[in-house]
Design an enzyme around this catalytic site. Sequence first.
Site, PDB file in Angstrom:
ATOM      1  N   ASP A 134      -2.439   6.524  -3.503  1.00  0.00           N
ATOM      2  CA  ASP A 134      -1.272   5.899  -2.859  1.00  0.00           C
ATOM      3  C   ASP A 134      -0.669   4.773  -3.709  1.00  0.00           C
ATOM      4  OD1 ASP A 134      -3.284   4.036  -2.565  1.00  0.00           O
ATOM      5  OD2 ASP A 134      -2.537   3.310  -0.651  1.00  0.00           O
ATOM      6  N   LYS A 143     -11.398   0.121  -0.566  1.00  0.00           N
ATOM      7  CA  LYS A 143     -11.485   1.556  -0.741  1.00  0.00           C
ATOM      8  C   LYS A 143     -10.931   1.885  -2.122  1.00  0.00           C
ATOM      9  CE  LYS A 143      -7.392   2.278   2.171  1.00  0.00           C
ATOM     10  NZ  LYS A 143      -7.218   0.975   2.829  1.00  0.00           N
ATOM     11  N   SER A 168       0.797  -1.220   0.000  1.00  0.00           N
ATOM     12  CA  SER A 168       0.000   0.000   0.000  1.00  0.00           C
ATOM     13  C   SER A 168       0.832   1.274   0.000  1.00  0.00           C
ATOM     14  CB  SER A 168      -0.955  -0.046   1.187  1.00  0.00           C
ATOM     15  OG  SER A 168      -1.814   1.053   1.137  1.00  0.00           O
ATOM     16  N   HIS A 169       0.670   2.075   1.049  1.00  0.00           N
ATOM     17  CA  HIS A 169       1.314   3.393   1.125  1.00  0.00           C
ATOM     18  C   HIS A 169       2.752   3.293   1.640  1.00  0.00           C
ATOM     19  CE1 HIS A 169      -0.391   2.197   4.874  1.00  0.00           C
ATOM     20  NE2 HIS A 169       0.449   2.995   5.492  1.00  0.00           N
ATOM     21  N   ASP A 181      -5.725   2.691  -3.588  1.00  0.00           N
ATOM     22  CA  ASP A 181      -6.995   2.662  -2.853  1.00  0.00           C
ATOM     23  C   ASP A 181      -7.196   3.869  -1.948  1.00  0.00           C
ATOM     24  OD1 ASP A 181      -5.116   1.872  -0.994  1.00  0.00           O
ATOM     25  OD2 ASP A 181      -6.099  -0.017  -0.452  1.00  0.00           O
ATOM     26  N   ARG A 182      -6.123   4.585  -1.615  1.00  0.00           N
ATOM     27  CA  ARG A 182      -6.294   5.785  -0.777  1.00  0.00           C
ATOM     28  C   ARG A 182      -6.453   7.025  -1.652  1.00  0.00           C
ATOM     29  NH1 ARG A 182      -2.633   5.467   4.624  1.00  0.00           N
ATOM     30  NH2 ARG A 182      -3.091   3.297   5.106  1.00  0.00           N
ATOM     31  N   ARG A 220      -0.731   5.644  17.004  1.00  0.00           N
ATOM     32  CA  ARG A 220      -1.585   6.645  16.381  1.00  0.00           C
ATOM     33  C   ARG A 220      -2.449   7.275  17.471  1.00  0.00           C
ATOM     34  NH1 ARG A 220      -0.317   5.630  11.274  1.00  0.00           N
ATOM     35  NH2 ARG A 220      -0.716   3.633  10.233  1.00  0.00           N
ATOM     36  N   ASP A 275      -1.050   1.556  -4.000  1.00  0.00           N
ATOM     37  CA  ASP A 275      -1.908   0.583  -4.694  1.00  0.00           C
ATOM     38  C   ASP A 275      -3.243   1.169  -5.146  1.00  0.00           C
ATOM     39  OD1 ASP A 275      -2.644   0.796  -2.009  1.00  0.00           O
ATOM     40  OD2 ASP A 275      -3.487  -1.214  -1.950  1.00  0.00           O
TER      41      ASP A 275
END
Length: 554
Positions: A288, A387, A119-120, A292-293, A507, A290
């Site tokens: 991002d 997403k 991903s990111h 999806d963001r 987080r 992949d």
Amino acid sequence: MYYSKPIKLQPVKTQPFTDQKPGTSGLRKTVNTFKQTDYLQNFVQSIFNCLPDLAGSTLIVGGDGRYYNREAIQIILRMAAANSVGKVILGQGGIFSTPAASHMIRKHKALGGIILSASHNPGGMDGDFGIKYNISNGGPAPEEFTEAVFEASKKITEYHIAGIKGIPLDIIGEYTIDRLQIEIVDSVADYAELMESLFDFPKIKQLLTSDKFTMCFDGMYAVCGPYAKKILEGQLGAKEGTVIRGESLPNFGGCHPDPNLVHAKQLVDLMYDAEETGSSPNFGAASDGDGDRNMIMGDYFFVTPSDSLAVIAANAHLIPAYKGGLKGIGRSMPTSQAPDRVAEKLEIPCYETPTGWKFFGNLLDDGRITLCGEESFGTGSDHVREKDGLWAVLCWLNILAERGQSVEDIVRQHWAEFGRNYYTRHDYENIPSEAADKLILNLQNNMDSLVEREFNNRKVITADNFTYHDPVDGSVSKNQGIRILFDDGSRIIFRLSGTGTGGATLRLYIERYVKDIKEHDLDTQEALYDLIETAELIANIIGFTGRDEPTVIT
Ligand code: G16
């Protein structure tokens, strides 16, 4: 074409690895971890061992094109052949964005899909790699399945792999290896067709070709660039150059493909340039690694992901696919409560789920929600089960085209009607796991004593570790984040990320609701200052981590 006669091999003997527990979204590790002998093979075989219907089935395979994608795909194809898979549909060059892969699983009624992405997370030789299995609804496998895969990975003694030479991944066509059919398809075409079926393309085209409107899409040298080029510049007529950093590179051009205010700096600088040059685009967006963001910006204006979901929900009737109304909205627990207010007005339910897109799957499949989103720059709908970055951008373009207003005006009007949820997330990355665990344990131990206490004129009404009861299948997911809820609706949330590959990431999510329009112009960090102070007082982040400031603020 009959490609190559497989050499029948005996199963390969292997030793289990102990660290193949999938996190928030599949198994993510450094490339070097994945390159260890048998590491990927063990995990893929563990997935296959958990699929009783694998023989003769169809699987979708593709990844975000990061370093090691091609090698991993060749291994997976050889293992699919040796494990009696019937057909693999593969994106050209081994590429599928995550939402495109989800769509392909659904379109071809496949058993599932293997998506290769971290991903990111940064890519390249020294970056990260990842693999996850998506089930037949197109969405990430639920916890029950990922747990079973982890258990299988701890017991594995052998894997099956065919001895065949590499498949030419870049050539569209069909190949047969023994009983396995491999179909290599255009990575973008089916997804682009789906987008066209959801949105008012002629209306968006009018906007994008008008002299008064400019936009910039930052592909971050990741998978989404080619999708954005085809759809925005190709089908919708946006000017050439609208998509920047649109080439998909295995190391993402050395950048960190996370579309936020820190890592999408080039776009952010461009959008914040207005005061100096007066030439910022009207609309800015990024996606991002992949695809999806998404991040949404207006001219000198940032839209938080939570607000983006709320605005899309409030304006969904302007988008052809959703004009019939929404069934409900889903948001992850740490996401701000802005969407809840829209749901209330629309008289539809709003579900609060743990972090992780997989938790929306049942709600979408059961027809309980139409839209869903997360604070972590994820927004989506029932069109796929992931997403979808470009989909969110098209939602905004459709809304902008219909309303003829700026991004900022639309968001400000939204706040005027619903109130503003000031929201920030502070990330403390790469802290020692032991320190992070101690901090959470300390919070957990002190939770009960916080209730009824006052901090900066706010009283704690609830302090707990979030538990989710899935209303569809009755499953229960515990320990999904420490929540401190105050009597004025403010919230402080602490949780550890499940997607990092080095140490732990703490987080801290902070939210405050302000109804009064006169107070909608504050700087976010200032508006939340006293809650940030309270969070430190409650959690002693400095004491436990030695960090006196976060690494990333969004
Ligand atoms: C994944 C999940 C998201 C989650 C995000 C952050 O996104 O699909 O549901 O919100 O990670 O998770 P964490 O806070 O545990 O790091 P992606 O885009 O990384 O696949």
